[in-house]
Enzyme design. Structure first.
Site, PDB file in Angstrom:
ATOM      1  N   GLU A   1      13.377 123.996  20.524  1.00  0.00           N
ATOM      2  CA  GLU A   1      13.220 124.958  19.251  1.00  0.00           C
ATOM      3  C   GLU A   1      13.142 124.021  18.025  1.00  0.00           C
ATOM      4  OE1 GLU A   1      15.868 128.079  19.300  1.00  0.00           O
ATOM      5  OE2 GLU A   1      15.119 129.030  21.488  1.00  0.00           O
TER       6      GLU A   1
ATOM      7  N   GLY B   1      26.027 141.011  31.461  1.00  0.00           N
ATOM      8  CA  GLY B   1      27.111 141.183  30.688  1.00  0.00           C
ATOM      9  C   GLY B   1      26.836 142.129  29.558  1.00  0.00           C
TER      10      GLY B   1
ATOM     11  N   GLY C   1      16.291 137.082  18.245  1.00  0.00           N
ATOM     12  CA  GLY C   1      17.157 138.126  18.930  1.00  0.00           C
ATOM     13  C   GLY C   1      17.962 138.948  18.075  1.00  0.00           C
TER      14      GLY C   1
ATOM     15  N   ARG D   1      27.956 135.966  38.286  1.00  0.00           N
ATOM     16  CA  ARG D   1      29.142 135.500  38.861  1.00  0.00           C
ATOM     17  C   ARG D   1      29.983 136.527  39.491  1.00  0.00           C
ATOM     18  NH1 ARG D   1      31.220 130.589  35.492  1.00  0.00           N
ATOM     19  NH2 ARG D   1      29.410 130.414  34.405  1.00  0.00           N
TER      20      ARG D   1
ATOM     21  N   THR E   1      15.599 135.970  26.877  1.00  0.00           N
ATOM     22  CA  THR E   1      16.264 135.830  25.289  1.00  0.00           C
ATOM     23  C   THR E   1      17.417 135.304  25.244  1.00  0.00           C
ATOM     24  OG1 THR E   1      17.152 138.094  25.647  1.00  0.00           O
ATOM     25  CG2 THR E   1      15.244 138.074  24.655  1.00  0.00           C
TER      26      THR E   1
ATOM     27  N   HIS F   1      13.001 132.812  18.241  1.00  0.00           N
ATOM     28  CA  HIS F   1      14.676 133.190  18.516  1.00  0.00           C
ATOM     29  C   HIS F   1      15.005 134.029  17.251  1.00  0.00           C
ATOM     30  CE1 HIS F   1      18.361 130.780  20.059  1.00  0.00           C
ATOM     31  NE2 HIS F   1      18.540 132.230  20.020  1.00  0.00           N
TER      32      HIS F   1
ATOM     33  N   ARG G   1      18.472 131.295  26.606  1.00  0.00           N
ATOM     34  CA  ARG G   1      18.486 129.817  25.973  1.00  0.00           C
ATOM     35  C   ARG G   1      17.340 129.581  26.853  1.00  0.00           C
ATOM     36  NH1 ARG G   1      21.051 131.150  22.588  1.00  0.00           N
ATOM     37  NH2 ARG G   1      23.056 130.282  21.778  1.00  0.00           N
TER      38      ARG G   1
HETATM   39  C1  DGY Z   1      23.329 133.689  19.739  1.00  0.00           C
HETATM   40  O1  DGY Z   1      24.059 134.357  18.995  1.00  0.00           O
HETATM   41  O2  DGY Z   1      23.712 132.936  20.841  1.00  0.00           O
HETATM   42  C2  DGY Z   1      21.838 133.724  19.379  1.00  0.00           C
HETATM   43  O3  DGY Z   1      21.117 133.153  20.284  1.00  0.00           O
HETATM   44  C3  DGY Z   1      21.600 132.943  18.283  1.00  0.00           C
HETATM   45  O4  DGY Z   1      21.855 131.367  18.449  1.00  0.00           O
END
Ligand code: DGY
Length: 324
Positions: free
Chosen positions: A266, A154, A287, A177, A235, A285, A237
């Site tokens: 987590e 994506g 990111g 998908r 990065t 976490h 889940r």
């Molecule tokens: C998101 O924006 O989904 C990041 O992982 C923070 O939860």
């Protein structure tokens, strides 16, 4: 409108909400609420701006009948049981786009960190283990011309692929998908089935939205189908991979290394064996943790709440079906 904000957010978003004259209840970051306390405050509010990983399941919706909308401070919306929101016509908003750069930067950072064992070497210095020059020790791998496999191409996956192509001329394969025509045109990305993604990726990076059907998709069986030189990056889940199976794969030369910004659970426990491995880099976490991304997320979340208050469609809505 009464709005409950579960943890402090950047001022860029708060100001927008304050300008509208909403009645804001901001939970101080330090104060971790119990589920009961959380539900009680949600019952007293019209909208929830949810920061972090509260479990917004059917029981939550059942107990909060006055809630009119939810703005998530995240792009991922796996914390919300969408059918429960839909059945009550509750719009749920997220924060897309604004964190694409930061999150793909983190995936890129982890890929390089694993390839050159950088976290491990940093620890060696701290432990007084620098020693003398050794031509055979601590060797990493170069990524030039190698194959990057993206699971879930994506917006964030696209940016990761773009960086890898620009920096290392990597070939891009992906499994989704549906086809990502833009990536095929712009990056020469090639759509492959999941088995081929596993078999051909030198780096396999996960960028998909988490759904239960993908729970622990990366496990003993799937790691075994990857190349022995492969680097696994997650990065997205933590629930995408099985942590024990990853440990097994990393310690038995099944795959070469792993970089994680997400874990399950987590926070990761301090004594998790993955943290002691030379071929594993773990981040807590972070990111989207840049000033730019977090400001953008705060603005998106505020815009979703403002639209809700004005009976307009949330600009970043994940369940548009509630408007039909
Ligand atoms: C998101 O924006 O989904 C990041 O992982 C923070 O939860």
């Amino acid at each position: 409108m009464n709005i409950f904000i579960t943890k402090n957010i950047p001022e860029a978003g708060l100001l927008l909400l304050q300008e509208k004259g909403f009645n804001l209840t901001v939970n101080p970051t330090e104060n971790v609420l119990s589920r009961e306390e959380f539900i009680k405050i949600c019952q007293e509010n019209d909208a929830l701006l949810n920061v972090g990983s509260s479990n917004l399941d059917e029981a939550f919706f059942e107990q909060c009948p006055n809630l009119k909308g939810i703005a998530l401070f995240s792009v991922g919306y796996d914390s919300v049981h969408i059918p429960s929101a839909n059945s009550r016509k509750i719009p749920v908003g997220n924060t897309p786009e604004v964190l694409n750069r930061a999150t793909s930067d983190t995936a890129f950072l982890l890929m390089q960190s694993v390839a050159r064992k950088s976290f491990y070497n940093h620890k060696r210095i701290i432990n007084g283990e620098w020693g003398t020059f050794n031509a055979l020790a601590n060797l990493g791998q170069e990524l030039y011309g190698k194959t990057l496999g993206i699971f879930g191409l994506g917006r964030i996956g696209f940016e990761m692929a773009q960086k890898c192509k620009a920096a290392f001329g990597m070939n891009i394969i992906y499994h989704n998908r549906s086809h990502n025509e833009n990536a095929e045109k712009e990056l020469d990305a090639q759509y492959v089935d999941f088995e081929t993604l596993l078999a051909q990726s030198d780096v396999l990076s996960v960028h998909s939205n988490y759904t239960e059907e993908n729970n622990e998709l990366f496990n003993k069986e799937t790691f075994a189908k990857m190349k022995p030189n492969a680097i696994f990056i997650n990065t997205a889940r933590g629930k995408f991979h099985n942590e024990d199976d990853l440990y097994y794969a990393l310690t038995n030369d099944i795959i070469w290394g792993a970089g994680l910004d997400v874990t399950n659970p987590e926070p990761m426990k301090q004594d998790n064996p993955l943290l002691s491995l030379p071929n594993c880099c773990v981040l807590p976490h972070i990111g989207s943790a840049t000033y730019e991304a977090r400001n953008g997320m705060a603005v998106c979340a505020a815009q979703n709440i403002i639209a809700l208050s004005e009976n307009r469609k949330m600009p970043f809505c994940v369940n548009e079906e509630v408007y039909s």
